[in-house]
Design a protein around this motif. Structure first.
Motif, PDB file in Angstrom:
ATOM      1  N   UNK A   1      11.595  20.988   1.443  1.00 41.60           N
ATOM      2  CA  UNK A   1      11.481  19.496   1.319  1.00 41.60           C
ATOM      3  C   UNK A   1      12.790  18.971   0.701  1.00 41.60           C
ATOM      4  N   UNK A   2      13.526  19.531  -0.219  1.00 43.87           N
ATOM      5  CA  UNK A   2      14.839  19.018  -0.795  1.00 43.87           C
ATOM      6  C   UNK A   2      15.909  18.754   0.267  1.00 43.87           C
ATOM      7  N   UNK A   3      15.880  20.082   1.069  1.00 41.40           N
ATOM      8  CA  UNK A   3      17.257  19.890   2.090  1.00 41.40           C
ATOM      9  C   UNK A   3      16.688  18.760   3.047  1.00 41.40           C
ATOM     10  N   UNK A   4      15.306  18.762   3.375  1.00 37.37           N
ATOM     11  CA  UNK A   4      15.010  17.459   4.552  1.00 37.37           C
ATOM     12  C   UNK A   4      15.412  16.193   3.844  1.00 37.37           C
ATOM     13  N   UNK A   5      15.096  16.173   2.489  1.00 35.85           N
ATOM     14  CA  UNK A   5      15.236  14.893   1.994  1.00 35.85           C
ATOM     15  C   UNK A   5      16.812  14.484   2.009  1.00 35.85           C
ATOM     16  N   UNK A   6      17.465  15.474   1.446  1.00 35.42           N
ATOM     17  CA  UNK A   6      19.026  15.218   1.247  1.00 35.42           C
ATOM     18  C   UNK A   6      19.577  14.718   2.697  1.00 35.42           C
ATOM     19  N   UNK A   7      18.991  15.524   3.619  1.00 33.34           N
ATOM     20  CA  UNK A   7      19.744  15.262   4.971  1.00 33.34           C
ATOM     21  C   UNK A   7      19.391  13.851   5.372  1.00 33.34           C
ATOM     22  N   UNK A   8      18.356  13.324   4.943  1.00 32.56           N
ATOM     23  CA  UNK A   8      17.842  11.821   5.114  1.00 32.56           C
ATOM     24  C   UNK A   8      18.761  10.819   4.654  1.00 32.56           C
ATOM     25  N   UNK A   9      19.030  11.250   3.271  1.00 35.46           N
ATOM     26  CA  UNK A   9      19.938  10.310   2.347  1.00 35.46           C
ATOM     27  C   UNK A   9      21.391  10.287   2.918  1.00 35.46           C
ATOM     28  N   UNK A  10      21.812  11.561   3.342  1.00 44.59           N
ATOM     29  CA  UNK A  10      23.338  11.682   3.754  1.00 44.59           C
ATOM     30  C   UNK A  10      23.391  10.792   5.111  1.00 44.59           C
ATOM     31  N   UNK A  11      22.352  10.814   5.895  1.00 46.65           N
ATOM     32  CA  UNK A  11      22.312  10.373   7.203  1.00 46.65           C
ATOM     33  C   UNK A  11      21.985   8.959   7.398  1.00 46.65           C
ATOM     34  N   UNK A  12      21.203   8.399   6.419  1.00 45.77           N
ATOM     35  CA  UNK A  12      20.444   7.110   6.450  1.00 45.77           C
ATOM     36  C   UNK A  12      19.425   7.056   7.303  1.00 45.77           C
ATOM     37  N   UNK A  13      18.935   8.300   7.879  1.00 46.50           N
ATOM     38  CA  UNK A  13      17.646   8.227   8.907  1.00 46.50           C
ATOM     39  C   UNK A  13      16.426   8.392   8.182  1.00 46.50           C
ATOM     40  N   UNK A  14      15.378   7.836   8.462  1.00 49.08           N
ATOM     41  CA  UNK A  14      14.223   7.905   8.112  1.00 49.08           C
ATOM     42  C   UNK A  14      13.160   8.997   8.594  1.00 49.08           C
ATOM     43  N   UNK A  15      13.907  10.018   8.925  1.00 51.57           N
ATOM     44  CA  UNK A  15      13.019  11.216   9.376  1.00 51.57           C
ATOM     45  C   UNK A  15      13.913  12.387   9.204  1.00 51.57           C
ATOM     46  N   UNK A  16      13.448  13.438   8.804  1.00 49.32           N
ATOM     47  CA  UNK A  16      14.504  14.523   8.726  1.00 49.32           C
ATOM     48  C   UNK A  16      13.468  15.854   8.622  1.00 49.32           C
ATOM     49  N   UNK A  17      14.074  16.931   8.839  1.00 49.42           N
ATOM     50  CA  UNK A  17      13.788  18.274   8.843  1.00 49.42           C
ATOM     51  C   UNK A  17      14.429  19.400   8.127  1.00 49.42           C
ATOM     52  N   UNK A  18      13.967  20.499   7.760  1.00 53.12           N
ATOM     53  CA  UNK A  18      14.993  21.386   7.095  1.00 53.12           C
ATOM     54  C   UNK A  18      14.000  22.648   7.027  1.00 53.12           C
ATOM     55  N   UNK A  19      14.884  23.798   7.111  1.00 58.91           N
ATOM     56  CA  UNK A  19      14.018  25.225   7.024  1.00 58.91           C
ATOM     57  C   UNK A  19      14.465  25.973   5.724  1.00 58.91           C
ATOM     58  N   UNK A  20      13.709  26.760   5.579  1.00 63.38           N
ATOM     59  CA  UNK A  20      13.824  27.609   4.347  1.00 63.38           C
ATOM     60  C   UNK A  20      12.951  28.902   4.650  1.00 63.38           C
ATOM     61  N   UNK A  21      13.806  30.168   4.227  1.00 65.76           N
ATOM     62  CA  UNK A  21      13.117  31.461   4.574  1.00 65.76           C
ATOM     63  C   UNK A  21      12.847  32.011   3.162  1.00 65.76           C
TER      64      UNK A  21
END
Length: 284
Positions: free
Chosen positions: A66-86
């Motif tokens: 979740x933190x990665x997805x949210x950070x990607x949204x903040x950096x890109x200015x997009x209102x949707x994001x995704x990220x993976x974690x293993x």
């Protein structure tokens, strides 16, 4: 179960990764959803945790995704994001097989939903402490080197002196000799590199998690048409055919919408009773 009308067609989705995950996540999602997965950089995701233990992961595996997805949204200015974690550990069945669980969190602020895809399976995540090059060589072969890269440290698994991204035999031997020269006990700790780009077995599971996410996003709520309508509970209790007692076998699934409160219960019992081998009383 309920195919949606491509609600993500023409939308741009942020994907923050520095380990090459866009190579499998984008192709798995874009054709089915009609979206564009935008690779986002500019943030060191190792700050959120490393498999080589320099930085401990705070919170759960899902929290990190979740933190990665949210950070990607903040950096890109997009209102949707995704990220993976293993995550890695023993298998949940016997506790004897190295196991990898991959999660992909999809956040959509426009719809106010979170959808999570998941895949799991046997892992390439071995380790060895040895002063014998032939033992290290045999370990590397077992772990699928050089396709699966290795990490070496002198002395012990906790030594902070480290060689990462080892992907050919000449460098492996060079790093082994260097670590052995540094170690007071002459021991070298060797482990499989678990970063996605360095571990093809893990990358395949990330792709499977993306395919699972796709299925979930293509399933829409019958009440509000929001994507992500999926199983949230499996209800045990199918009766044993020998003794009649409830068993752990699934008798129904509960499907839920991630946005509204709509739920449905779907019977999974193809027969009224289950085999006694699934019964804790008849087969303790």
């Amino acid at each position: 179960m309920h195919p949606s009308a491509r609600p993500y067609a023409d939308r741009h989705i942020a994907l923050l990764t520095q380990h090459g995950k866009e190579r499998v996540i984008g192709p798995a999602l874009e054709p089915g959803l009609g979206c564009t997965i935008e690779h986002v950089s500019g943030f060191d995701t190792d700050l959120l945790g490393t498999f080589t233990r320099e930085t401990a992961r705070a919170g759960s595996q899902l929290d990190a995704a979740r933190r990665k997805a949210r950070k990607g949204m903040e950096l890109s200015g997009l209102d949707a994001g995704l990220a993976s974690e293993g995550s890695f550990g023993p298998d949940p069945f016997t506790g004897m097989v190295p196991w990898n669980v991959e999660l992909i969190a999809w956040l959509d602020d426009r719809l106010g939903i979170e959808v999570v895809g998941m895949a799991q399976g046997p892992a390439r995540s071995g380790h060895l402490l040895s002063d014998d090059w032939s033992a290290v060589e045999a370990f590397a072969q077992r772990e699928g080197f050089p396709q699966h890269q290795l990490v070496l440290r002198p002395e012990s698994q906790d030594d902070t002196r480290m060689h990462k991204g080892i992907a050919d035999w000449d460098r492996l031997r060079h790093c082994f000799d260097a670590c052995q020269a540094q170690a007071s006990n002459r021991q070298v700790f060797v482990e499989t590199d678990l970063r996605a780009f360095a571990n093809p077995t893990r990358m395949r599971l990330i792709e499977q998690a993306a395919q699972d996410l796709l299925q979930r996003l293509q399933s829409s709520c019958p009440a509000c048409n929001t994507p992500g309508y999926w199983v949230t509970e499996r209800v045990p209790g199918l009766a044993c055919s020998a003794c009649g007692r409830p068993t752990a076998s699934c008798r129904a699934e509960v499907w839920s919408c991630p946005r509204c409160e709509y739920q449905s219960r779907v019977s999974k019992a193809t027969q009224a009773l289950t085999d006694p081998r699934h019964c804790a009383h008849c087969n303790p």
